[in-house]
Design a protein around this motif. Structure first.
Motif, PDB file in Angstrom:
ATOM      1  N   ALA A 102       0.564  -1.193   0.133  1.00 59.20           N
ATOM      2  CA  ALA A 102       0.008  -0.129  -0.008  1.00 59.20           C
ATOM      3  C   ALA A 102       0.633   1.582  -0.029  1.00 59.20           C
ATOM      4  O   ALA A 102       0.471   2.593  -0.611  1.00 59.20           O
ATOM      5  N   VAL A 103       2.148   1.221   1.172  1.00 58.64           N
ATOM      6  CA  VAL A 103       3.271   2.517   0.706  1.00 58.64           C
ATOM      7  C   VAL A 103       3.266   2.677  -0.590  1.00 58.64           C
ATOM      8  O   VAL A 103       3.738   3.857  -1.086  1.00 58.64           O
ATOM      9  N   LEU A 104       4.205   1.512  -1.138  1.00 61.78           N
ATOM     10  CA  LEU A 104       4.553   1.654  -2.636  1.00 61.78           C
ATOM     11  C   LEU A 104       3.698   1.965  -3.834  1.00 61.78           C
ATOM     12  O   LEU A 104       3.992   2.177  -5.265  1.00 61.78           O
ATOM     13  N   GLY A 105       2.334   1.703  -3.133  1.00 68.60           N
ATOM     14  CA  GLY A 105       1.722   2.111  -4.745  1.00 68.60           C
ATOM     15  C   GLY A 105       1.509   0.774  -5.786  1.00 68.60           C
ATOM     16  O   GLY A 105       1.096   0.680  -6.413  1.00 68.60           O
ATOM     17  N   VAL A 106       1.522  -0.654  -4.952  1.00 73.03           N
ATOM     18  CA  VAL A 106       1.414  -1.491  -5.590  1.00 73.03           C
ATOM     19  C   VAL A 106      -0.293  -1.600  -5.934  1.00 73.03           C
ATOM     20  O   VAL A 106      -0.680  -2.362  -3.962  1.00 73.03           O
TER      21      VAL A 106
END
Length: 184
Positions: free
Chosen positions: A103-107
């Motif tokens: 979620a933090v990485l935008g995956v």
């Protein structure tokens, strides 16, 4: 006869439970992908160190990428027969840590672990070799929706992710011979 029927029903019930829960998506890595002979232990050690404090990866996208790859890789790898004796709580923590790190990485959900782990480790290798342009190409959609520049900024300044900290620390401790198995 009745005991046979009961035994067959019990076996069928257990088989149905096992079949209902597929194993987590697991990336396959080449030998020493995390820099040591044992990918599992190295991934846990790298991630536990990095996620203990954001300062440890500040301005270091290579360590940030390796730590995130370690979490994604271990989320699947801890469910393999090798880690049968690892606490089921730790395995669940690692699966949640994967969700939180992604979620933090935008995956986006559903992206295969192989794609995420491979891209992060290839990014780290290219960046460390000084080839920033090639490295940034690995941080592109469909694996990373934020795009290369924003994902680079995130990897260079990882926030504190409590689930990743806890899961990687628990996994690293339990992987040690005679390690902490109190959380069973």
């Amino acid at each position: 006869m009745l005991s046979r029927i009961v035994a067959i029903m019990l076996c069928a019930s257990l088989a149905a439970c096992a079949a209902a829960t597929p194993p987590p998506d697991t990336a396959q890595l080449p030998f020493a992908a995390f820099g040591t002979l044992d990918n599992d232990v190295a991934a846990a050690n790298i991630a536990s160190s990095a996620f203990a404090s954001p300062a440890r990866t500040a301005n270091d996208p290579v360590d940030g990428a390796r730590a995130c790859a370690g979490i994604d890789y271990l989320a699947g790898q801890l469910s393999t027969p090798r880690w049968l004796n690892l606490s089921p709580f730790t395995k669940q923590e690692m699966l949640q840590a994967r969700v939180d790190v992604r979620a933090v990485l935008g995956v986006p959900p559903g992206v295969p672990s192989q794609m995420v782990v491979g891209a992060l480790l290839q990014f780290a290798a290219a960046w460390q070799a000084g080839n920033q342009q090639a490295a940034l190409q690995f941080l592109s959609p469909p694996a990373f929706l934020h795009g290369p520049q924003q994902t680079l900024q995130i990897l260079s300044n990882l926030p504190y992710i409590p689930t990743a900290n806890r899961a990687s620390l628990d996994a690293a401790n339990q992987m040690l011979a005679g390690g902490d198995t109190a959380r069973r």
